[in-house]
Design an enzyme around this catalytic site. Sequence first.
Site, PDB file in Angstrom:
ATOM      1  N   THR A 174       0.851  -1.192   0.000  1.00  0.00           N
ATOM      2  CA  THR A 174       0.000   0.000   0.000  1.00  0.00           C
ATOM      3  C   THR A 174       0.888   1.244   0.000  1.00  0.00           C
ATOM      4  O   THR A 174       1.981   1.230   0.570  1.00  0.00           O
ATOM      5  CB  THR A 174      -0.888  -0.024   1.267  1.00  0.00           C
ATOM      6  OG1 THR A 174      -1.848  -1.056   1.113  1.00  0.00           O
ATOM      7  CG2 THR A 174      -1.587   1.293   1.514  1.00  0.00           C
ATOM      8  N   ARG A 221     -14.438  -6.548   0.105  1.00  0.00           N
ATOM      9  CA  ARG A 221     -13.705  -6.289   1.351  1.00  0.00           C
ATOM     10  C   ARG A 221     -13.033  -4.907   1.288  1.00  0.00           C
ATOM     11  O   ARG A 221     -12.401  -4.567   0.310  1.00  0.00           O
ATOM     12  CB  ARG A 221     -12.645  -7.369   1.554  1.00  0.00           C
ATOM     13  CG  ARG A 221     -11.757  -7.189   2.795  1.00  0.00           C
ATOM     14  CD  ARG A 221     -10.460  -6.510   2.446  1.00  0.00           C
ATOM     15  NE  ARG A 221      -9.513  -6.477   3.570  1.00  0.00           N
ATOM     16  CZ  ARG A 221      -8.402  -5.753   3.586  1.00  0.00           C
ATOM     17  NH1 ARG A 221      -8.087  -5.012   2.533  1.00  0.00           N
ATOM     18  NH2 ARG A 221      -7.593  -5.773   4.615  1.00  0.00           N
ATOM     19  N   VAL A 222     -13.181  -4.127   2.333  1.00  0.00           N
ATOM     20  CA  VAL A 222     -12.485  -2.849   2.426  1.00  0.00           C
ATOM     21  C   VAL A 222     -11.554  -2.919   3.630  1.00  0.00           C
ATOM     22  O   VAL A 222     -11.967  -3.367   4.702  1.00  0.00           O
ATOM     23  CB  VAL A 222     -13.481  -1.678   2.588  1.00  0.00           C
ATOM     24  CG1 VAL A 222     -12.728  -0.358   2.737  1.00  0.00           C
ATOM     25  CG2 VAL A 222     -14.427  -1.615   1.394  1.00  0.00           C
ATOM     26  N   GLY A 223     -10.307  -2.498   3.436  1.00  0.00           N
ATOM     27  CA  GLY A 223      -9.342  -2.496   4.530  1.00  0.00           C
ATOM     28  C   GLY A 223      -9.250  -1.138   5.206  1.00  0.00           C
ATOM     29  O   GLY A 223     -10.116  -0.276   5.039  1.00  0.00           O
ATOM     30  N   ASP A 224      -8.181  -0.959   5.933  1.00  0.00           N
ATOM     31  CA  ASP A 224      -7.998   0.268   6.704  1.00  0.00           C
ATOM     32  C   ASP A 224      -7.670   1.491   5.857  1.00  0.00           C
ATOM     33  O   ASP A 224      -7.990   2.625   6.218  1.00  0.00           O
ATOM     34  CB  ASP A 224      -6.838   0.073   7.690  1.00  0.00           C
ATOM     35  CG  ASP A 224      -5.524  -0.176   6.945  1.00  0.00           C
ATOM     36  OD1 ASP A 224      -5.461  -1.158   6.177  1.00  0.00           O
ATOM     37  OD2 ASP A 224      -4.573   0.631   7.093  1.00  0.00           O
ATOM     38  N   THR A 232       0.278   1.437   6.538  1.00  0.00           N
ATOM     39  CA  THR A 232       0.215   0.257   5.680  1.00  0.00           C
ATOM     40  C   THR A 232       0.312  -0.951   6.591  1.00  0.00           C
ATOM     41  O   THR A 232       0.798  -0.854   7.708  1.00  0.00           O
ATOM     42  CB  THR A 232       1.350   0.253   4.645  1.00  0.00           C
ATOM     43  OG1 THR A 232       1.265  -0.932   3.846  1.00  0.00           O
ATOM     44  CG2 THR A 232       2.726   0.302   5.294  1.00  0.00           C
ATOM     45  N   GLY A 233      -0.165  -2.079   6.106  1.00  0.00           N
ATOM     46  CA  GLY A 233      -0.089  -3.284   6.925  1.00  0.00           C
ATOM     47  C   GLY A 233      -1.371  -4.072   6.872  1.00  0.00           C
ATOM     48  O   GLY A 233      -2.247  -3.819   6.045  1.00  0.00           O
ATOM     49  N   GLY A 266      -4.773  -4.870   7.363  1.00  0.00           N
ATOM     50  CA  GLY A 266      -5.816  -3.871   7.556  1.00  0.00           C
ATOM     51  C   GLY A 266      -6.782  -4.111   8.696  1.00  0.00           C
ATOM     52  O   GLY A 266      -7.183  -3.166   9.383  1.00  0.00           O
TER      53      GLY A 266
HETATM   54  N1  ASP Z   1      -3.593  -2.026   4.652  1.00  0.00           N
HETATM   55  C1  ASP Z   1      -3.975  -2.602   3.394  1.00  0.00           C
HETATM   56  C2  ASP Z   1      -5.289  -3.295   3.531  1.00  0.00           C
HETATM   57  O1  ASP Z   1      -5.472  -4.011   4.504  1.00  0.00           O
HETATM   58  C3  ASP Z   1      -2.983  -3.557   2.876  1.00  0.00           C
HETATM   59  C4  ASP Z   1      -1.568  -3.079   2.833  1.00  0.00           C
HETATM   60  O2  ASP Z   1      -1.182  -2.152   3.514  1.00  0.00           O
HETATM   61  O3  ASP Z   1      -0.814  -3.648   2.046  1.00  0.00           O
HETATM   62  O4  ASP Z   1      -6.096  -3.182   2.646  1.00  0.00           O
END
Ligand code: ASP
Length: 326
Positions: free
Chosen positions: A195, A223-226, A246-247, A249
């Site tokens: 990300t 699906r929606v992440g952070d 990032t990480g 989510g």
């Molecule tokens: N944070 C992002 C998500 O969970 C993924 C990522 O950071 O690579 O959608």
Amino acid sequence: MPDQPILLVHGGAWAIPDDAVEAHTFGVRSALLAGYALLERGATAVDAVEAAVAVLEDDEAFDAGRGSFLTRDGKVQLDALLMDGGVTGTMRAGGVACVERLRNPIHAARLVLEKSPHVYFVGRDAENFAAEHGMPLIDNADLVLDRERKRLAVAQHKERAGLPDRTFSGVQETDKEAPGLASHDTEYDASSHDTVGAVALDAGGNVAAATSTGGTLNKAPGRVGDSSLIGCGCYADNLSAAVSLTGWGEPIMKLVLGKWAVDRVLAGDAPDAAAEAAIAYLFRRLGGHGGIILLGPDGRYGLAHNTPRMAWGVCNQRGVQVGIKA
Ligand code: ASP
């Protein structure tokens, strides 16, 4: 006198393999140069973070825009958020999620921020909103790379076989069990977090933040992440700080970690201490992993991660610094 303008960028936090380091540092540097050129000409922090993130969306090395990870049904589904810390005292934000036909979702987020009384659109209606404001709609297939089809096949093979993904919880599990896969391919798995994001402080003293993602590999459609959620993977407020994460989510969302971090700055923590504290809290509370960039309106900044590496960079009047923070 605050150190301004200033721009920070990240291009994901994970076990970035040696042979991907150059592509990541190149992308981060290009994004910094594009965004900082605007700041030097007097553009706003919002302009700078939007431009920086658009460069990273266009760069296939990252999980944003073309080249993103695929959903379990083989599509690219993108989320992005842009947030303005408040030029006139009213914070502005624009977000889109689950868009499949936009090359640069961060530009759609800008349109939402500028042109809508609402702050967030999803799916087809987000695409239609962007199209009504002049953005071209493309085929989803134009965003999909063969590299990602292969990566998805690897992930689904491992899922069917009940094999673990690598984790950052101490022991790095190996991919020896995935037969027939080149080592390069096995470096990329569900623990990759590519990300992208940016935070900036402009000459007028305003902060802004932007985050853009293709989400997690093999995610369920919808699906929606952070990354695109206000206060989770992105937040900006002139009264506290600007942040992009990032990480993994789901834990970041449950902890509303972006807001948690900026609130620490508001309470008096230095941004570097708040960034470290946020990542420590993510792991301590939910075993999560990821990375963070955090910038205060006084120009002090911090970054932290609990992954093996993080692609990041900073640009200010003293020049450009890019690294794979290990
Ligand atoms: N944070 C992002 C998500 O969970 C993924 C990522 O950071 O690579 O959608």
